[in-house]
Design a protein around this motif. Structure first.
Motif, PDB file in Angstrom:
ATOM      1  N   ILE A 488       0.860  -1.190   0.000  1.00 50.24           N
ATOM      2  CA  ILE A 488       0.000   0.000   0.000  1.00 50.24           C
ATOM      3  C   ILE A 488       0.893   1.236   0.000  1.00 50.24           C
ATOM      4  CG2 ILE A 488      -1.797   1.286   1.222  1.00 50.24           C
ATOM      5  CD1 ILE A 488      -2.692  -1.314   2.502  1.00 50.24           C
ATOM      6  N   MET A 489       0.709   2.104  -0.979  1.00 47.92           N
ATOM      7  CA  MET A 489       1.477   3.342  -1.083  1.00 47.92           C
ATOM      8  C   MET A 489       0.745   4.460  -0.344  1.00 47.92           C
ATOM      9  SD  MET A 489       2.621   5.434  -4.511  1.00 47.92           S
ATOM     10  CE  MET A 489       1.005   6.208  -4.739  1.00 47.92           C
ATOM     11  N   ILE A 490       1.465   5.165   0.513  1.00 50.13           N
ATOM     12  CA  ILE A 490       0.915   6.291   1.260  1.00 50.13           C
ATOM     13  C   ILE A 490       1.510   7.574   0.697  1.00 50.13           C
ATOM     14  CG2 ILE A 490       0.629   7.331   3.533  1.00 50.13           C
ATOM     15  CD1 ILE A 490      -0.668   4.640   3.384  1.00 50.13           C
ATOM     16  N   THR A 491       0.679   8.530   0.320  1.00 54.06           N
ATOM     17  CA  THR A 491       1.176   9.777  -0.259  1.00 54.06           C
ATOM     18  C   THR A 491       0.245  10.935   0.068  1.00 54.06           C
ATOM     19  OG1 THR A 491       1.752  10.900  -2.327  1.00 54.06           O
ATOM     20  CG2 THR A 491       0.007   9.254  -2.439  1.00 54.06           C
ATOM     21  N   GLY A 492       0.823  12.107   0.097  1.00 55.94           N
ATOM     22  CA  GLY A 492       0.030  13.317   0.290  1.00 55.94           C
ATOM     23  C   GLY A 492      -0.446  13.911  -1.016  1.00 55.94           C
ATOM     24  N   ASP A 493      -0.083  13.282  -2.149  1.00 54.11           N
ATOM     25  CA  ASP A 493      -0.495  13.791  -3.465  1.00 54.11           C
ATOM     26  C   ASP A 493      -1.999  13.635  -3.657  1.00 54.11           C
ATOM     27  OD1 ASP A 493       2.088  14.429  -4.071  1.00 54.11           O
ATOM     28  OD2 ASP A 493       2.498  12.556  -5.130  1.00 54.11           O
ATOM     29  N   ASN A 494      -2.519  14.345  -4.680  1.00 51.96           N
ATOM     30  CA  ASN A 494      -3.933  14.187  -5.013  1.00 51.96           C
ATOM     31  C   ASN A 494      -4.175  12.810  -5.628  1.00 51.96           C
ATOM     32  OD1 ASN A 494      -3.644  14.317  -8.004  1.00 51.96           O
ATOM     33  ND2 ASN A 494      -2.943  16.395  -7.571  1.00 51.96           N
TER      34      ASN A 494
END
Length: 704
Positions: A488-494
């Motif tokens: 699972i990738m966690i990112t603050g991007d939209n």
């Protein structure tokens, strides 16, 4: 494992013969008791000049060697850790610390209790060992940091090579996720004020030393479970052998105590019993060799059982710095002209983005020497937050300016360059407007390139900057998927950007616009579904999620709160190492399982060697089981005992190195394990015992 390491470990192996230490391993403790019994019997037989004295003495010697070889495997593993501990201990230097204290007017004087000076502080020099949690110390260039702490004032370059082995200095500053400093490291520049967070003897370096020495190594749940199984098997075989004695006596074929002990030692799983401690210590050692500190062996084993990986996008899946990936020329503009102009505009740009543009341009065009272009008469236009552009002003006659007027080359944000061009009579072509919108919509960053050498500026094209996925990530995630691990990738991007990068990287799922609370929610949701979760983090806001995860890996560059919450710390601060940690954990479990399979399987051959030897004379039908054609009962028993001891030595390198880890499903791993170590464990003893028998049979009192 080499001869020098083995010889150095021998004294420790002899010290481990202490029964108080041996009792922690039920199998080897049983062998120790058997060796003592055989020693007493051999002495008694020697005293009465018994015909079987030579046989008993040889068996007894090999039983003692079996115990010693088991201790030796653990001693070698611990010796490797002690060598690392010695190098770490060398970094733990006693220093005088500059402790900051309040400077107050003494009682009875005018203004008693008030600050003596304006800032209210004074310094005192104290030994670093006297520092307590909460003390404030001051370090300047050239000072060794006396203990672990957090920077509360200032910024400095710090040499952490004594801890990480990495020679490049790092920046430590107050107020961010890079505020944590480690005792024993050196300040190279500037001045910082540190709040101590670890008492003497409990610093990061102290914990590393005690862990690699094995002083605080506790048995993991899996190791305890295996020891319970081995103890149960040992009890079963002890009862079986004790029951065998009266039955054999009834048939007038009572074996000697030495033979009964030899039978017991060959039946119980001595191989894995001797190697279990070494396997656990070696697993921790492999982790430390990769500059990862685990607070316990349990964390390493848990890493091997992980089913869900939470990975930050930036720095883990992607490079973290935007990189140029494409040049898009406007209609009617020569592609090479755009490439050359983009390169010119970035020659003086030392940002990662600027360097990536030059690198991409040199791939697409002719490499040139920057020093030949950046001559003293070239005006460099630095990037600023106001103009949002950078570039060069090239004078007439410069090799890169063939025109009759000065050439201005600019690159920058789309809106800024468009405004620059319009002020100079230019315009933004429709196809470039579309390209800018398309790149922005996929999460990339568009930069426009423009030139101005006369009356009207011209926008040549677009540079596409993207947060590039690291090479090989898709393949690594495919391997993890084959092993049943969800990523699972966690990112603050939209969501649009996150979806594009997730698809390119090949992760199973992603969480966009994530907050620290979202990370914690994902971990809890996965755990409620019965999965084990691993994640990385470096900030104080990551601490709750690191504490909640089954395996939390904190970056050494992060805050003290993150490192306290995690059960592993990566000294290199490399988030991608989480994938390697999972591999090390799985290798530890696979190694233990493989050697357990081998140990149980090779007992089968020993049955065929010893049982016919014991009772073939009384029950001739049992002679059919002597399929190896061993020379005599004494030769058969002695060969089995010798093989039982030597196989421990033969497997020590494998226990220390670990069984080679392959990214396959659990079913395939089990099949391979049974084929190689199960079948191999059955076949190898037949060959080994027969070869030993050929040599043992040459001894006059045994080979007939």
């Amino acid at each position: 494992m080499n001869l020098n390491n083995t010889l150095a470990a021998l004294p420790l192996a002899f010290r481990k013969l202490n029964p108080r230490q041996m009792i922690h391993s039920p199998v080897m403790f049983t062998v120790l008791i058997g060796s003592v019994v055989c020693t007493a019997v051999s002495i008694q037989q020697l005293a009465i000049a018994s015909d079987s004295a030579v046989f008993s003495i040889i068996v007894t010697v090999w039983l003692w060697l079996t115990v010693l070889f088991g201790n030796l495997s653990e001693a070698i593993a611990e010796g490797r850790g002690k060598a690392q501990a010695d190098s770490l201990r060398a970094a733990r230097t006693s220093v005088m610390a500059r402790r900051r204290t309040r400077a107050l007017v003494p009682a009875g004087a005018s203004g008693a209790g008030q600050d003596v000076n304006d800032d209210g502080y004074e310094e005192e020099r104290v030994p670093g060992t006297d520092l307590k949690v909460g003390d404030i110390v001051i370090c300047e260039a050239g000072d060794l940091i006396p203990s672990d702490g957090d920077v509360i004032e200032g910024l400095a370059s710090v040499d952490e090579s004594a801890i990480t082995g990495e020679s490049a200095p790092v920046i430590r500053e107050s107020g961010g996720d890079r505020s944590s400093v480690t005792g024993g490291t050196m300040v190279l520049s500037d001045r910082i004020v540190i709040r101590i967070t670890a008492a003497s003897g409990k610093t990061f370096l102290d914990r590393m030393i005690s862990l690699v020495e094995g002083a605080t190594r506790q048995k993991t749940p899996n190791e305890i479970a295996l020891n319970v199984l081995l103890a149960s098997l040992t009890i079963v075989f002890v009862v079986a052998v004790m029951t065998l004695a009266p039955m054999a006596n009834f048939a007038n074929a009572l074996p000697t105590p030495v033979v009964l002990v030899a039978l017991l030692v060959c039946l119980i799983p001595t191989t894995i019993g001797a190697l279990v401690p070494a396997i656990g210590i070696a697993g921790m050692d492999r982790l430390i060799q990769r500059n990862v500190l685990a607070t316990s062996g349990r964390a390493v084993e848990t890493a091997g059982d992980i089913t869900t990986l939470l990975l930050d996008k930036t720095g883990t899946i992607t490079y973290g710095n935007r990189r140029a990936v494409a040049f898009i020329a406007a209609d009617g503009v020569n592609q090479q002209l755009l490439v050359d102009s983009a390169r010119l505009s970035s020659l003086a740009d030392e940002t990662p983005e600027g360097r990536s543009i030059v690198e991409l341009a040199q791939k697409d065009g002719t490499p040139q020497d920057p020093t030949a272009t950046l001559t003293p008469d070239v005006e460099v236009i630095e990037f600023s937050a106001v103009t949002r552009m950078s570039g060069l002003n090239l004078p007439v006659g410069h090799p890169a300016n063939p025109g009759p007027t000065n050439l201005k080359v600019r690159k920058g944000a789309a809106s800024a360059v468009e405004h620059y061009a319009k002020e100079r009579g230019g315009s933004l072509p429709q196809e470039l407007q579309d390209a800018v919108l398309k790149i922005s919509g996929t999460g990339g960053t568009p930069l426009l390139v423009a030139t101005h050498s006369g009356e009207r500026a011209q926008i040549l094209g677009v540079i596409h900057l993207a947060d590039v996925v690291k090479p090989g990530m898709k393949e690594r995630f495919a391997e993890l998927r084959a092993m049943g691990i969800k990523t699972i990738m966690i990112t603050g991007d939209n969501k649009i950007t996150a979806a594009a990068i997730a698809a390119e990287a090949g992760v199973d799922d992603f969480v966009a616009e994530a907050t620290p609370e979202d990370k914690l929610a994902v971990i809890k949701a996965e755990q409620e579904a019965g999965r084990l979760v691993a994640m990385t983090g470096d900030g104080t806001n990551d601490a709750p999620a690191l504490a909640a995860a089954d395996v939390g890996v904190a970056m050494n560059s992060g805050t003290s709160a993150a490192k306290e919450a995690a059960n592993m710390v990566d000294l290199d601060s490399d988030p991608t190492k989480l994938i390697d940690i999972v591999g090390i954990g799985k290798q530890l479990l696979i190694t233990r399982g493989s050697l357990t399979t081998f140990s149980v399987a090779n007992d089968v051959a020993k049955y065929f060697a010893i049982v016919p030897a014991l009772f073939a004379a009384t029950f001739p039908g049992l002679g059919l089981l002597n399929i190896m054609g061993l020379s005599s009962p004494e030769s058969a028993i002695l060969s089995a005992v010798i093989f039982n001891a030597l196989v421990i030595v033969a497997l020590v390198p494998l226990a220390l190195r670990g069984v080679k880890y392959r990214a396959v499903s659990a079913a395939k791993a089990l099949s391979r394990n049974l084929l190689i170590f199960g079948l191999g464990g059955v076949i190898a003893p037949f060959i080994g015992i027969k070869l030993i028998d050929l040599l043992v049979s040459l001894i006059p009192t045994i080979g007939h």
